[in-house]
Write a protein that holds these residues in place. Structure first.
Motif, PDB file in Angstrom:
ATOM      1  N   CYS A   1      35.345  71.453  55.088  1.00 14.62           N
ATOM      2  CA  CYS A   1      34.206  71.067  54.250  1.00 14.62           C
ATOM      3  C   CYS A   1      33.466  69.865  54.839  1.00 14.62           C
TER       4      CYS A   1
ATOM      5  N   CYS B   1      35.395  66.481  54.548  1.00 14.61           N
ATOM      6  CA  CYS B   1      36.469  66.271  55.537  1.00 14.61           C
ATOM      7  C   CYS B   1      35.876  65.985  56.913  1.00 14.61           C
TER       8      CYS B   1
ATOM      9  N   CYS C   1      38.344  74.655  51.735  1.00 13.58           N
ATOM     10  CA  CYS C   1      38.472  73.905  52.984  1.00 13.58           C
ATOM     11  C   CYS C   1      39.940  73.944  53.404  1.00 13.58           C
TER      12      CYS C   1
END
Ligand SMILES: [Zn+2]
Length: 225
Positions: free
Chosen positions: A20, A23, A8
Motif C-alpha cells: 500500500c 507502507c 497490502c
C-alpha cells in the motif's frame, strides 16, 4: 504494477496494490538519504563492504523492514510478488535514465543442495524481474556453487579462501559489462569473490553489484546534495 489483490502484503490493510502507499511511504530508501547511484562513492558505505573486484554498488535500502520481510518471503515462501516489488523499487530508486545499463544480469548462485531443497533461487527471481523491466537478459549458468565448507567456525582468512574455492565461474560470451544480482549484501565478500573471478577471466569486464538491501554496521546520516 497493479494486481487485483485487496490487502497490502506488509500491513494487511485494504490496498489495490501489493504494497500500500502508506507502507511504501514508510519505507526508507537510501535515495531519500541522498545516497544515489554508485554507493561506493560514499565512504560511509564503501568502508563497510569488500569491493576489490567490482566498481559500482547499487542498493535500495538497509536490511530492515520492509526489505527483510520481502526478502524472507521471496526466499522461504516462494512468493513471486515480493521479488517483483523489490525489482520494481530497485529500477525506480537505483537506476537513472542515463545509467549505462549492463549487457546482462548475473544472479548470485545458491548451493546446489539448497536449490534442490527449495527449488528456488531468490536472486534469480529478482534478476528475472529486473531484466524484464530494463530489457536485459539474465544468465543463470555463469556460476555454480560447488563446494565449500560451512563458514561457521572459520577465521576471516579461512572464510575468504573457503568462498574462493566454493564457486566455479564462467564469463558469458560477448559481454563487457555485467551486474551481479544479490538479495541482501552483508559484507560484500561473496559478490567480491565472484567479481574477481569474472575479472580474472576477462580483465576488461565492468562488474557492478546490485543488491536489494545492504546490512549496515553503522547507521547512515543524510548526505548533503
Ligand atoms: Zn501496507
Amino acid at each position: 504494477m497493479r494486481l487485483p489483490n485487496l490487502v497490502c502484503m506488509l500491513c494487511n490493510q485494504y490496498s489495490d496494490t501489493p504494497v500500500c502507499s502508506f507502507c511504501k511511504f514508510d519505507t526508507r530508501f537510501l535515495l531519500q538519504l541522498n545516497y544515489r547511484g554508485n554507493l561506493l562513492r560514499y565512504p560511509a558505505i564503501s568502508q563497510q563492504f569488500r569491493h576489490t573486484g567490482y566498481s559500482c554498488l547499487r542498493a535500495c535500502g538497509e536490511y530492515v523492514w520492509p526489505f527483510d520481510t520481502l526478502i524472507h518471503n521471496t526466499k522461504f515462501k516462494r512468493c513471486l510478488i515480493s521479488p517483483s516489488i523489490l525489482a520494481n523499487w530497485f529500477v525506480e530508486m537505483c537506476l537513472d535514465d542515463d545509467s549505462l545499463l549492463p549487457d546482462c544480469l548475473l544472479p548470485v548462485p545458491i548451493q546446489l543442495r539448497r536449490f534442490i531443497r527449495r527449488q528456488f533461487n531468490q536472486s534469480t527471481e529478482i534478476a528475472r524481474q529486473i531484466g524484464r523491466a530494463i530489457d536485459r537478459p539474465i544468465n543463470t549458468d555463469w556460476a555454480s556453487r560447488t563446494g565449500g565448507k560451512t563458514q561457521s567456525g572459520l577465521s576471516r582468512a579461512e572464510r575468504l579462501l573457503n568462498l574462493r574455492q566454493a564457486f566455479t565461474v564462467q564469463v558469458p560470451e560477448d559481454v563487457h559489462h555485467v551486474a551481479i544480482i544479490d538479495d541482501v549484501m552483508t559484507t560484500g565478500t561473496t559478490a567480491d569473490v565472484l567479481a574477481r573471478q569474472l575479472r580474472a577471466q576477462n580483465p576488461d569486464i565492468i562488474v557492478e553489484v546490485w543488491a536489494m538491501a545492504i546490512t549496515l554496521r553503522k547507521p547512515l546520516t543524510q548526505t548533503r546534495l
